[in-house]
Design an enzyme around this catalytic site. Structure first.
Site, PDB file in Angstrom:
ATOM      1  N   GLY A 165       0.944  -1.284  -0.026  1.00 46.22           N
ATOM      2  CA  GLY A 165       0.114   0.013   0.224  1.00 46.22           C
ATOM      3  C   GLY A 165       0.765   1.203   0.036  1.00 46.22           C
ATOM      4  O   GLY A 165       0.400   2.189   0.470  1.00 46.22           O
TER       5      GLY A 165
ATOM      6  N   PRO B 222      10.075   1.509  -5.040  1.00 43.94           N
ATOM      7  CA  PRO B 222       9.221   0.181  -5.524  1.00 43.94           C
ATOM      8  C   PRO B 222       9.176  -0.698  -4.293  1.00 43.94           C
ATOM      9  O   PRO B 222      10.642  -1.153  -3.918  1.00 43.94           O
ATOM     10  CB  PRO B 222       9.827  -0.152  -6.956  1.00 43.94           C
ATOM     11  CG  PRO B 222      11.182   0.701  -7.076  1.00 43.94           C
ATOM     12  CD  PRO B 222      10.920   1.768  -6.132  1.00 43.94           C
TER      13      PRO B 222
ATOM     14  N   GLY C 266      58.362 -20.417 -35.825  1.00 41.12           N
ATOM     15  CA  GLY C 266      57.348 -19.612 -35.402  1.00 41.12           C
ATOM     16  C   GLY C 266      57.408 -19.258 -33.839  1.00 41.12           C
ATOM     17  O   GLY C 266      56.233 -18.660 -33.672  1.00 41.12           O
TER      18      GLY C 266
ATOM     19  N   SER D 205      66.592 -23.597 -27.715  1.00 36.46           N
ATOM     20  CA  SER D 205      66.894 -24.384 -26.728  1.00 36.46           C
ATOM     21  C   SER D 205      66.703 -25.966 -27.296  1.00 36.46           C
ATOM     22  O   SER D 205      66.003 -26.445 -26.991  1.00 36.46           O
ATOM     23  CB  SER D 205      66.046 -24.121 -25.547  1.00 36.46           C
ATOM     24  OG  SER D 205      64.462 -24.188 -26.017  1.00 36.46           O
TER      25      SER D 205
END
Lengths: 273, 636
Positions: B17, B90, B459, B528
């Protein structure tokens, strides 16, 4: 501190947060009473220098007295003034003579603003809207995001508390910074009175030549759709007295709000201030 | 001059309310614009609906459709005593963020409970949040008393149940008021329907609240918002949240503790310039010294300083759909300070509607939950305990662009802070050695050695560069140790003999390990060639507890020779380079690599992503839980 001091302090805080958060921002300025309070607060926030441009969205339906005031204030406050007119819509014949006020307001105000935003790439606009003006404005935040289409998602607004604001913007989005959100119409007048802020004379009661009645403007917009209300308040003191007792709403004289049910909400969801 | 408005928030469970109470207060205090009630009454008649006072507020279409308040609204009304602003927040659980947005700015609260339904989930949750938000002036209204026959027994039951709930939260309601908002009982005037009740009606109870005061006698906290240099002046703009300052005062700026004296207070259109400024004022000052001050700093006087630390205990509440995860990085904003922070410990998680402590250990705080936590910030920040100075004692945690939750700093966090030592000028806020755990907590991941081995031209460098860039953009600290670069400096005394090659690997391994211990993800890009040397590095890292991964960058000799990016194979074949791996020097492929990447068969991007996945897994902090947004590796 009294309540005006508090309001002033919070507005200045917001101005400074906005200027700090956004590199590109502007302040729309309509020359109305709230707008002039904004200018005044900006001068205070930045110690005399307004460090961003001030934008007048000129609908081409401006009262001549307002345009005179614009020139005067530009010099007085040393404003970096930009004027935006939706020339394209005017060329198409959009105007109050032929179109309804909601359409004209959208084209000549909102679209003209969008055009200026697109041109300058502003991330934030400092507005002078107040919660008490309209029920949709009551739900605003101090920092209120708008998407790239200028829409306000009032159903899912970001939380805002403890003076922590939403300052992140994506491409094309912007934030409305609502520096006067907590002020009421009466607060505005009390502040104008206290600080002696210059405002256009149209706010004070004058005799209407058509019917001989004393009238004044409470809110100023385009001349074809803005009407004075009956009032004998000819000084700021009298306006303050009048506001303490009146129950006529401030925007009662603004036709676009009342054109249809929820007109204001529709205008605002599409980007109107 | 108009009196100050008291800001009140009306909260409670959905449909208990709130909107009706507000509508009724507006109506009964004659605060509505002319014709508003009549218009709505007419509209209701036209649509065949029963008029409700709540409609006076339902300005937006959605509200009318759903019949629930979705956002905070502010409405003004006046009693004979003073003006009010009502924040209509709310009650629906979904809109807790809006309730907080509204309630956080309130001076006082009315908590509504439907007498017919009794205390519900949101009644409790809102009570808890009011205490977190520091709102102590509370009245509880038992609404819809008409539906329970104005029963004193029902009212007493609600009162005792809810009083018990509020007690541990430190909230003692000023009044419990039985009302019927719909029928106007006990709203603006005392009711005759409940002769057993002798307290005030709602309006009288509201009038009994006090206006908030900002105490100028409290310690000075001037929050620096910005520095302006529009002309020859260097102006510090900010707000005084508590205390006051005057021209000539010596100020200490936290964190950092630089000192200077107030030279002037700058105020446009004011002649003469003010000599002091007080709590609540947005002001601007200049200093006598050109010290470095920036946004976020808090100025205090020499005595009664804020605390400065990288850790504190706080109560927090969470509002975002995405949970708050332990150890995830969030932006923390306290006053005008902004710093990266993590919740590093949940002391206890509370169900805010029952105040029950979660028993099972948890790694996240979910929406609408609250917790006592330990917060750790990336760099020191200045703060106070919220109980003493609320503005510098509360903070928000951002979740992306939005506020995710809020918190208040608890007294316990302050402890024996450094203030007494300020004078001495050599304060240490971190005691003891910085552990590896501290370092990985700071960075959000562990350090590691990613050993990339393979033929020249396989790579390695290309992949290392691509991977480092991807790691960096995810906020992970990484660095490439490149064989060629090492040979220019650290290993410039070494040649290509097997012995020198072994020493080269040993040095590279030691450097990689040290850097990994400092928190970096080290990507080595070295041929390596010998298994034994590589395995020695692995053992050395294992001994130091540094995560290690062998990554075999595999491309057949033919493919490498075809690529020959620097023309080295050509030179080696021509005999211009001696001891070139693969040509006249052996390459021993790793026996058990953690990852093998065939760069001749897969795109570089695919190889990079496989490597990234390995790295993220390897460097993840144990027992850690992170959101997609803050997990640097989640997007891989």
């Amino acid at each position: 501190m009294n309540h005006l001091d508090r309001l002033e302090s919070q507005s200045i805080y917001i101005f400074r947060e906005a200027y700090q958060a956004f590199t590109k921002l502007a302040m729309p300025w309509s020359m109305g009473k709230d707008s002039n309070v904004l200018i005044w607060l900006a001068k205070k926030a930045f110690c005399g220098k307004i460090p961003f441009p001030v934008l007048h969205v000129d609908t081409t339906y401006e009262f001549p007295e307002m345009l005179e005031f614009r020139s005067w204030a530009q010099k007085e406050y040393d404003l970096d003034l930009l004027v935006s007119i939706n020339e394209e819509a005017r060329a198409r014949g959009v105007g109050y003579e032929t179109h309804d006020p909601v359409t004209v307001t959208h084209e000549l105000k909102t679209v003209a603003l969008q055009q200026a935003m697109a041109k300058h790439g502003w991330q934030a606009l400092i507005t002078g809207i107040r919660r008490d003006e309209d029920s949709t404005r009551a739900k605003e935040r101090y920092f209120s995001p708008r998407n790239a289409a200028f829409e306000w998602d009032y159903k899912d607004q970001p939380p805002e508390f403890w003076n922590q604001f939403t300052t992140a913007v994506g491409p094309g989005e912007h934030v409305r910074v609502q520096a006067l959100l907590d002020w009421t119409e009466l607060d505005i007048w009390l502040y104008i009175q206290r600080e002696k802020i210059p405002i256009p004379q149209m706010y004070f009661a004058r005799k209407d030549p058509t019917d001989g009645k004393l009238k004044r403007f409470r809110s100023l917009g385009c001349w074809p759709i803005t009407h004075p209300v009956e009032s004998s308040a000819a000084t700021i003191e009298e306006i303050v007295e009048e506001l303490k007792t009146t129950r006529v709403s401030e925007r009662a004289g603004r036709a676009q709000d009342h054109h249809e049910r929820n007109a204001m909400q529709k205008l605002r969801a599409k980007g109107f201030m | 001059m108009q009196e100050d408005k008291l800001k009140i928030v009306i909260v409670g469970h959905v449909d208990h309310g709130k909107s009706t109470l507000i509508g009724r207060l507006l109506f009964d205090t004659d605060s509505l614009p002319l014709g508003k009630a009549e218009n709505i009454q007419k509209a209701c008649e036209a649509e065949g609906m029963e008029f409700e006072y709540a409609f006076l507020l339902d300005a937006l279409l959605e509200e009318q459709a759903q019949n629930i308040t979705i956002d905070t609204t502010q409405i003004q009304f006046k009693s004979a005593k003073r003006p009010y602003v009502i924040i209509d927040a709310p009650g629906h659980r979904e809109f807790l963020k809006n309730m907080i947005t509204g309630a956080a700015s309130a001076d006082a609260a009315v908590l509504l409970i439907d007498a017919n339904e009794g205390v519900q989930e949101q009644s409790r949750r809102h009570g808890y949040l009011l205490s977190m938000l520091g709102i102590r002036q509370v009245i509880v209204a038992a609404n819809k008393m008409d539906l329970v026959g104005y029963s004193q027994e029902t009212f007493d039951r609600i009162r005792s149940e809810y009083t018990e709930y509020l007690k541990p939260l430190g909230i003692t309601p000023r009044h419990f008021v039985p009302i019927s908002a719909k029928l106007g009982e006990n709203i603006a005037v005392p009711t005759a329907k409940m002769p057993w009740y002798h307290g005030p009606c709602i309006l009288q109870a509201l009038d009994g609240f006090d206006m908030p005061v900002r105490d100028e006698k409290q310690p000075l906290r001037f929050l620096v918002q910005d520095i302006y240099r529009f002309d020859e002046r260097r102006i510090l703009a900010g707000r005084i949240e508590s205390g006051s300052l005057s021209v000539g005062d010596e100020l200490v700026f936290w964190p950092d503790r630089k000192r200077s004296t107030v030279k002037s207070i700058e105020l446009w259109n004011s002649d003469p310039a003010p000599l002091s400024a007080n709590a609540g004022q947005s002001t601007a000052i200049t200093l006598t010294d050109q010290i470095f001050v920036e946004r976020g700093q808090i100025a205090s006087h020499d005595k009664e300083c804020p605390a400065e630390a990288r850790e504190f205990v706080a109560n927090i509440f969470w509002l975002h759909d995405e949970p708050l995860r332990l150890d995830a990085a969030h932006e923390l904003k306290l006053g005008t300070q902004s710093v990266e922070a993590r919740v590093v410990k949940f002391h206890r998680i509370l169900d805010s509607s029952t105040l029950q402590v979660a028993t099972e250990p948890r790694l996240e705080l979910r929406k609408n939950e609250a917790a006592e936590v330990l917060v750790r910030t990336r760099r020191p920040i200045a703060f106070d305990a919220a109980e003493t100075l609320p503005v510098t004692g509360r903070f928000v945690l951002m979740q992306g662009k939005r506020i995710g939750g809020g918190g208040i700093v608890l007294d316990a966090a302050i402890g024996k802070n450094a203030q007494q030592e300020v004078k001495s000028g050599n304060i240490t806020w971190t005691v003891g050695r910085v552990s590896r755990e501290d370092r990985s907590a700071l960075l959000g991941h562990k350090g590691a050695v990613i050993w990339m081995s393979g033929l020249s031209g396989a790579g390695k460098s290309t992949l290392a560069v691509a991977t480092e860039s991807a790691l960096h953009s995810r906020g992970m600290a990484s660095f490439i140790l490149d064989g060629d670069n090492l040979r220019h400096g650290l290993c410039s005394d070494l040649g290509f003999s097997p012995k020198d090659r072994a020493e080269n690997i040993r040095r590279a391994g030691e450097v990689a390990k040290l850097m990994a211990e400092s928190g970096m993800i080290v990507l080595t890009s070295l041929i390596s060639p010998y298994e034994q040397e590589r395995e020695r590095v692995r053992q050395s890292c294992a001994a130091a507890g540094v995560p290690f991964a062998m990554v075999y960058i595999n491309a057949p000799l033919g493919a490498c020779e075809d690529r020959d990016p620097r023309g080295l194979y050509k030179k080696a074949r021509a005999g211009e380079i001696k001891g070139f791996t693969g040509i006249d020097s052996p390459y021993e492929p790793p026996a058990k690599p953690e990852l093998e990447l065939r760069t001749d068969q897969k795109e570089i991007i695919v190889c990079r992503d496989e490597l990234l996945a390995l790295i993220v897994e390897l460097t993840r902090r144990t027992g850690q839980y992170r959101s997609e947004e803050s997990d640097p590796g989640a997007a891989i």
